[in-house]
Design an enzyme around this catalytic site. Structure first.
Site, PDB file in Angstrom:
ATOM      1  N   GLU A  71      -0.615  -9.348  -0.704  1.00 42.13           N
ATOM      2  CA  GLU A  71      -2.043  -9.612  -0.532  1.00 42.13           C
ATOM      3  C   GLU A  71      -2.762  -9.655  -1.887  1.00 42.13           C
ATOM      4  O   GLU A  71      -3.671 -10.459  -2.099  1.00 42.13           O
ATOM      5  CB  GLU A  71      -2.666  -8.547   0.385  1.00 42.13           C
ATOM      6  N   GLU A  79       4.358  -5.198   7.298  1.00 42.51           N
ATOM      7  CA  GLU A  79       3.546  -4.202   8.024  1.00 42.51           C
ATOM      8  C   GLU A  79       3.992  -4.027   9.461  1.00 42.51           C
ATOM      9  O   GLU A  79       3.934  -2.933  10.025  1.00 42.51           O
ATOM     10  CB  GLU A  79       2.053  -4.605   7.985  1.00 42.51           C
ATOM     11  N   ALA A  94       0.866  -1.176   0.000  1.00 40.14           N
ATOM     12  CA  ALA A  94       0.000   0.000   0.000  1.00 40.14           C
ATOM     13  C   ALA A  94       0.902   1.225   0.000  1.00 40.14           C
ATOM     14  O   ALA A  94       2.043   1.165   0.461  1.00 40.14           O
ATOM     15  CB  ALA A  94      -0.871  -0.010   1.238  1.00 40.14           C
ATOM     16  N   GLY A 150       0.611  -5.082   0.895  1.00 34.65           N
ATOM     17  CA  GLY A 150      -0.563  -5.150   0.022  1.00 34.65           C
ATOM     18  C   GLY A 150      -0.256  -5.803  -1.319  1.00 34.65           C
ATOM     19  O   GLY A 150      -1.160  -6.343  -1.967  1.00 34.65           O
TER      20      GLY A 150
HETATM   21  C1  HXC Z   1       4.905   4.347  -1.366  1.00 34.76           C
HETATM   22  C2  HXC Z   1       6.849   3.417  -2.116  1.00 34.76           C
HETATM   23  C3  HXC Z   1       6.521   2.185  -1.526  1.00 34.76           C
HETATM   24  C4  HXC Z   1       5.284   2.079  -0.833  1.00 34.76           C
HETATM   25  C5  HXC Z   1       8.448   1.983  -2.468  1.00 34.76           C
HETATM   26  N1  HXC Z   1       8.045   3.239  -2.673  1.00 34.76           N
HETATM   27  N2  HXC Z   1       7.529   1.303  -1.758  1.00 34.76           N
HETATM   28  N3  HXC Z   1       6.054   4.477  -2.026  1.00 34.76           N
HETATM   29  N4  HXC Z   1       4.521   3.192  -0.777  1.00 34.76           N
HETATM   30  N5  HXC Z   1       4.861   0.957  -0.280  1.00 34.76           N
HETATM   31  C6  HXC Z   1       8.762   4.304  -3.398  1.00 34.76           C
HETATM   32  C7  HXC Z   1       9.957   4.795  -2.614  1.00 34.76           C
HETATM   33  O1  HXC Z   1       9.563   5.738  -1.651  1.00 34.76           O
HETATM   34  C8  HXC Z   1      10.798   5.417  -3.716  1.00 34.76           C
HETATM   35  O2  HXC Z   1      10.232   6.663  -4.056  1.00 34.76           O
HETATM   36  C9  HXC Z   1      10.524   4.484  -4.915  1.00 34.76           C
HETATM   37  O3  HXC Z   1       9.306   3.790  -4.606  1.00 34.76           O
HETATM   38  C10 HXC Z   1      11.624   3.455  -5.080  1.00 34.76           C
HETATM   39  O4  HXC Z   1      11.786   2.756  -3.861  1.00 34.76           O
HETATM   40  P1  HXC Z   1      13.196   2.600  -3.116  1.00 34.76           P
HETATM   41  O5  HXC Z   1      12.918   2.381  -1.687  1.00 34.76           O
HETATM   42  O6  HXC Z   1      14.115   3.711  -3.479  1.00 34.76           O
HETATM   43  O7  HXC Z   1      13.721   1.251  -3.789  1.00 34.76           O
HETATM   44  P2  HXC Z   1      14.721   0.176  -3.165  1.00 34.76           P
HETATM   45  O8  HXC Z   1      15.844   0.842  -2.420  1.00 34.76           O
HETATM   46  O9  HXC Z   1      15.059  -0.760  -4.272  1.00 34.76           O
HETATM   47  O10 HXC Z   1      13.856  -0.610  -2.063  1.00 34.76           O
HETATM   48  C11 HXC Z   1      12.773  -1.385  -2.456  1.00 34.76           C
HETATM   49  C12 HXC Z   1      11.901  -1.792  -1.238  1.00 34.76           C
HETATM   50  C13 HXC Z   1      11.517  -0.523  -0.452  1.00 34.76           C
HETATM   51  C14 HXC Z   1      12.707  -2.751  -0.350  1.00 34.76           C
HETATM   52  C15 HXC Z   1      10.686  -2.528  -1.797  1.00 34.76           C
HETATM   53  O11 HXC Z   1      11.004   0.439  -1.374  1.00 34.76           O
HETATM   54  C16 HXC Z   1      10.506  -0.766   0.619  1.00 34.76           C
HETATM   55  O12 HXC Z   1      10.830  -1.288   1.691  1.00 34.76           O
HETATM   56  N6  HXC Z   1       9.246  -0.352   0.377  1.00 34.76           N
HETATM   57  C17 HXC Z   1       8.191  -0.455   1.346  1.00 34.76           C
HETATM   58  C18 HXC Z   1       7.691  -1.839   1.467  1.00 34.76           C
HETATM   59  C19 HXC Z   1       6.607  -1.979   2.515  1.00 34.76           C
HETATM   60  O13 HXC Z   1       6.842  -1.703   3.704  1.00 34.76           O
HETATM   61  N7  HXC Z   1       5.379  -2.353   2.123  1.00 34.76           N
HETATM   62  C20 HXC Z   1       4.293  -2.523   2.987  1.00 34.76           C
HETATM   63  C21 HXC Z   1       3.495  -1.256   3.030  1.00 34.76           C
HETATM   64  S1  HXC Z   1       2.176  -1.361   4.195  1.00 34.76           S
HETATM   65  P3  HXC Z   1      11.148   7.986  -4.194  1.00 34.76           P
HETATM   66  O14 HXC Z   1      10.151   9.078  -4.413  1.00 34.76           O
HETATM   67  O15 HXC Z   1      11.931   8.089  -2.934  1.00 34.76           O
HETATM   68  O16 HXC Z   1      12.007   7.696  -5.384  1.00 34.76           O
HETATM   69  C22 HXC Z   1       0.963  -2.188   3.414  1.00 34.76           C
HETATM   70  C23 HXC Z   1      -0.314  -2.293   4.194  1.00 34.76           C
HETATM   71  C24 HXC Z   1      -1.405  -2.966   3.430  1.00 34.76           C
HETATM   72  O17 HXC Z   1       1.114  -2.663   2.352  1.00 34.76           O
HETATM   73  C25 HXC Z   1      -2.723  -2.871   4.134  1.00 34.76           C
HETATM   74  C26 HXC Z   1      -3.395  -1.558   4.022  1.00 34.76           C
HETATM   75  C27 HXC Z   1      -4.824  -1.553   4.496  1.00 34.76           C
END
Ligand code: HXC
Length: 258
Positions: free
Chosen positions: A113, A133, A65, A110
């Site tokens: 999911e 999460e 998400a 997500g």
């Molecule tokens: C918004 C995101 C994002 C996310 C990545 N980006 N994941 N933006 N939401 N979930 C963006 C980064 O901010 C960055 O933007 C660009 O995508 C590239 O990501 P990087 O981090 O620079 O890439 P990298 O170093 O290769 O790392 C990849 C990664 C990391 C390991 C996947 O991006 C990461 O940990 N992302 C978050 C993963 C996560 O925690 N997901 C769960 C979310 S909670 P900029 O602008 O800086 O270039 C969820 C809840 C669901 O899903 C339920 C809801 C009801």
């Protein structure tokens, strides 16, 4: 139909739906869900394909998400977001055709999911899958806490959710999250091969298999067994052309024509 965050392509009887927001690793926000819902409600398109393959543009399948969008959420907004995602993922789970997740890269939160709402998952050997999460003080909110244990058992699901570290595709395969591994450059190709095989099967049988598995998981095994016998019996009604064609084709030593 014009989409900002999706691409759709038809290859014969197979549809390929690509999440296309690579600058944010295809993170899911309300606009993405709106487009997904629009696509899934387009009966004409869905009825024109026999299998749907879902994949992501760039280095991620879906990285979860949209964390930036969630930063300012009120409790009501968070609840609504969780519900919106659930409705859309249920639309996928309830499609009458098989849906294959072609996991080309990160499938996190997500994003995993989303993959879990598909029927089977093919993953790049380089993909990383997980539910991170817990690192954000959150829980999976698009039905992951429910879909994952139904797929891989409570222990494996807790392992993935409580560690929040993610696993390699090979580990995900061992846990049963993923059904097939593919070299990174062939994820789509291998998914399409599976899709082609499924597209050659009885569409009605595919629809029923999906229904029996999904509905059966919510019933007692006794009730689920009864439901299966009922559907099996119905296949022998006069108007069930695919059953007749399938059995006739076998006995006549030819390919069925569905
Ligand atoms: C918004 C995101 C994002 C996310 C990545 N980006 N994941 N933006 N939401 N979930 C963006 C980064 O901010 C960055 O933007 C660009 O995508 C590239 O990501 P990087 O981090 O620079 O890439 P990298 O170093 O290769 O790392 C990849 C990664 C990391 C390991 C996947 O991006 C990461 O940990 N992302 C978050 C993963 C996560 O925690 N997901 C769960 C979310 S909670 P900029 O602008 O800086 O270039 C969820 C809840 C669901 O899903 C339920 C809801 C009801």
């Amino acid at each position: 139909m014009h989409f900002n965050y999706l691409k759709f392509e038809k290859r014969g009887k197979i549809g390929i739906l690509t999440l296309n927001r690579p600058e944010a690793l295809n993170a899911l926000n309300k606009d993405v869900f709106k487009e997904l819902s629009c696509f899934l409600e387009d009966r004409e398109t869905i009825q024109s394909i026999r299998v749907l393959v879902v994949t992501g543009e760039g280095k991620a399948f879906v990285a979860g998400a949209d964390i930036k969008a969630m930063q300012e959420y009120s409790p009501q907004m968070a609840y609504d977001f969780s519900e919106i995602g659930k409705v859309v993922f249920d639309q996928i789970a309830n499609l009458e055709i098989p849906v294959i997740a072609a996991i080309n890269g990160f499938a996190l939160g997500g994003g995993l999911e989303l993959a879990l709402s598909c029927d089977i998952r093919v993953a790049s050997e380089k993909a990383r899958l997980g539910l991170p999460e817990v690192n954000l003080g959150l829980i999976p909110g698009f039905n992951g806490t429910q879909r994952l244990p139904r797929l891989v058992g409570a222990g494996n699901a807790m392992y993935l959710m409580m560690l929040g570290e993610g696993v390699t595709a090979a580990e995900a395969y061992q846990l049963g999250v993923v059904q097939k591994l593919a070299p990174p450059e062939s994820v789509l190709e291998i998914s399409l091969e599976l899709a082609e095989k499924m597209a050659s099967k009885s569409p009605n049988a595919l629809r029923l298999i999906k229904l029996m598995v999904r509905e059966g998981l919510e019933l007692s095994s006794e009730d689920a067994g009864k439901m299966e016998s009922k559907e099996f019996g119905r296949l022998f009604k006069e108007d069930q052309k695919e059953r007749k064609e399938g059995i006739d084709a076998f006995l006549e030593k030819r390919k069925p024509n569905w």
